[in-house]
Design a protein around this motif. Sequence first.
Motif, PDB file in Angstrom:
ATOM      1  N   TYR A 241     -16.328  12.355  12.632  1.00  0.00           N
ATOM      2  CA  TYR A 241     -15.817  11.751  11.415  1.00  0.00           C
ATOM      3  C   TYR A 241     -14.375  12.162  11.164  1.00  0.00           C
TER       4      TYR A 241
ATOM      5  N   LYS B  56     -10.262  12.725  13.708  1.00  0.00           N
ATOM      6  CA  LYS B  56     -11.417  13.468  14.223  1.00  0.00           C
ATOM      7  C   LYS B  56     -10.998  14.682  15.041  1.00  0.00           C
TER       8      LYS B  56
ATOM      9  N   ALA C  58     -15.881  11.488   4.266  1.00  0.00           N
ATOM     10  CA  ALA C  58     -16.020  11.390   5.722  1.00  0.00           C
ATOM     11  C   ALA C  58     -16.136   9.928   6.121  1.00  0.00           C
TER      12      ALA C  58
ATOM     13  N   ALA D 234     -16.568   7.439   9.542  1.00  0.00           N
ATOM     14  CA  ALA D 234     -16.795   7.317  10.987  1.00  0.00           C
ATOM     15  C   ALA D 234     -15.746   6.409  11.627  1.00  0.00           C
TER      16      ALA D 234
END
Length: 120
Positions: A32, A53, A98, A100
């Motif tokens: 994330y 990330k 967070a 993705a």
Amino acid sequence: QVQLVESGGVLVQAGGSLRLSCAASGRAFSSYALGWFRHAPGKEREFVAAISKSSDNTYYADSVKGRFIISRDNAKTTVYLQMNSLKPEDTAVYYCAASASGSFHYVDYWGQGTQVTVSS
């Protein structure tokens, strides 16, 4: 599932410094991108900073550029926000997020927030 828990918010005088932490539990922390947002009374929630990330890239709102630093420790599954030269207008609830996708147009997980108050 990822749980995010912020800490470090306090009352501080203008010109002071503060470090916020966001501890993550759950799986795949390094999958994330992480960011910080803030929400001040009477205003919309706004983006503050983000980190990719692998920590290769960081992004900042113009209002905090040069004063705030975002970092992450994937081994400790924690993201930090170092806040320097604080101003009263930095007063807000600060949220960890967070994503993705890494774009933060969609946030997968939010923390519960921590209050930062900067007195003049």
